[in-house]
Design a protein around this motif. Structure first.
Motif, short mmCIF file in Angstrom:
data_model
loop_
_atom_site.label_atom_id
_atom_site.label_comp_id
_atom_site.label_asym_id
_atom_site.label_seq_id
_atom_site.Cartn_x
_atom_site.Cartn_y
_atom_site.Cartn_z
N ALA A 99 0.81 -1.22 0.00
CA ALA A 99 0.00 0.00 0.00
C ALA A 99 0.84 1.26 0.00
CB ALA A 99 -0.93 0.01 1.21
N ALA A 124 -6.55 5.49 -3.29
CA ALA A 124 -6.39 5.62 -1.83
C ALA A 124 -7.63 5.13 -1.10
CB ALA A 124 -6.10 7.07 -1.48
N ILE A 125 -8.81 5.47 -1.61
CA ILE A 125 -10.07 5.02 -0.99
C ILE A 125 -10.19 3.50 -1.07
CG2 ILE A 125 -12.58 5.10 -1.18
CD1 ILE A 125 -12.29 7.97 -2.22
N LEU A 128 -7.82 1.89 1.38
CA LEU A 128 -8.34 1.98 2.74
C LEU A 128 -9.38 0.89 2.99
CD1 LEU A 128 -8.22 3.66 5.34
CD2 LEU A 128 -10.06 5.06 4.42
N VAL A 131 -7.53 -2.40 3.36
CA VAL A 131 -6.94 -2.53 4.70
C VAL A 131 -8.00 -2.96 5.71
CG1 VAL A 131 -5.88 -1.25 6.60
CG2 VAL A 131 -5.05 -0.91 4.27
N GLY A 132 -9.21 -2.39 5.57
CA GLY A 132 -10.29 -2.76 6.46
C GLY A 132 -10.65 -4.23 6.33
N LEU A 150 1.39 -1.09 8.44
CA LEU A 150 0.83 0.04 7.69
C LEU A 150 1.66 1.30 7.91
CD1 LEU A 150 -1.52 0.45 5.75
CD2 LEU A 150 -2.89 1.23 7.68
#
Length: 299
Positions: A99, A124-125, A128, A131-132, A150
């Motif tokens: 990332a 980027a969104i 994210l 990552v969630g 991260l």
């Protein structure tokens, strides 16, 4: 023809880096994080010093300054990544590290006012969200190992931005030597502060550190520099992002790691976030007649 050799060189770099996640996991079974890093960067600095002699004896003040900044962020990135690996799996560690490419344009905007494209914001969104999927627990907490990894990815992004600016002015071999020497000194300082000076030598630990220092650090950074002479930045970014795929593959093959559907979904999102901005940029250039266009070939 040189471009294909360059692309092949970059692909080899990603394979070696992918195996590095597994090597680090094996080394952590008998060694502490700062012990691994001190051995890794000491070996890399020595090999780069020998390979670059006598040029590394004539490093300018500006090269020392630039290389030191790169080395500090490289040390911080590997420290967070390696410590994070103690609390997460190699495959998650690999994809979260990947990332870093998503953070680069935002850091470049913050410090150098480079414009952030809509595709990079979308990336980027998506990263994210990935990552969630990959890391958040049921109570929406981020695991310690994933959080450290991260944070390491952000440090890698800073190192990439600094490197990109430095290589425009200074010699790559000199910068790489100073970078590795700085990371080595920081690692030794961390080792002393952690009071884990006593080393337990095992065959697996020693072989892993030798691989990480000689192959996964010294060889790959040199090979990457040479390969990118013939490959444009867009193609290079896409190829190098495959590091996460190989990291996951080696983890499954060598460590028998179990991969869940949720992990695959999160990993796919992060990898897509890395690739989408680069692919869209390439398509836009082709649409404007750059590359293969009216001239019938690459400019």
């Amino acid at each position: 023809m040189k471009e294909y050799w360059g692309m092949l060189g970059l692909l080899l770099v990603t394979i070696i880096w992918g195996a590095g996640f597994t090597a680090s996991d094996i080394a952590l079974q008998s060694l502490e994080p700062f012990q691994i890093m001190a051995g890794r960067f000491l070996l890399a600095a020595l090999l780069m010093g020998v390979a670059g002699f006598p040029r590394v004896t004539k490093i300018t003040r500006q090269e020392w300054k630039a290389g030191t900044g790169m080395g500090v962020f490289l040390f911080a990135a590997f420290a967070l990544q390696t410590v994070g690996l103690r609390y997460t799996t190699p495959s998650k560690n690999a994809f979260l590290t990947a990332a870093n490419v998503v953070f680069v344009p935002f850091i470049a905007f913050l410090f150098y006012r480079k414009k952030v494209r809509p595709a990079e914001i979308c990336g980027a969104i998506l990263a994210l969200a990935g990552v969630g999927f990959l890391s958040l627990e049921r109570d929406l907490r981020l695991g310690l190992g994933d959080a450290l990894t991260l944070a390491g990815a952000v440090c890698f992004a800073f190192q990439i931005v600094l490197t990109g600016k430095a290589v425009e002015k200074y010699r790559p071999m000199a910068l790489n030597f100073v970078q590795m020497a700085t990371a080595c000194i920081c690692s030794l300082a961390g080792l002393v502060c952690s009071r884990n000076v006593k080393i337990s030598f095992t065959a697996g630990g020693v072989l892993s550190v030798l691989y990480l220092g000689a192959v996964s650090t010294a060889l790959t950074y040199l090979l990457q520099t040479l390969s990118q002479r013939y490959v444009d930045e867009t193609k290079a970014a896409v190829i190098l992002s495959l590091e996460a795929v190989f990291g996951c593959l080696f983890s499954v093959l060598l460590l028998k790691e179990h991969i869940t559907l949720r992990m695959l979904a999160g990993a796919g999102m992060i990898l897509s976030a890395v690739l989408i901005p680069e692919i869209k940029w390439k398509r836009r250039l082709i649409g404007n007649g750059v590359g293969k266009g009216e001239n019938g070939g690459k400019k």
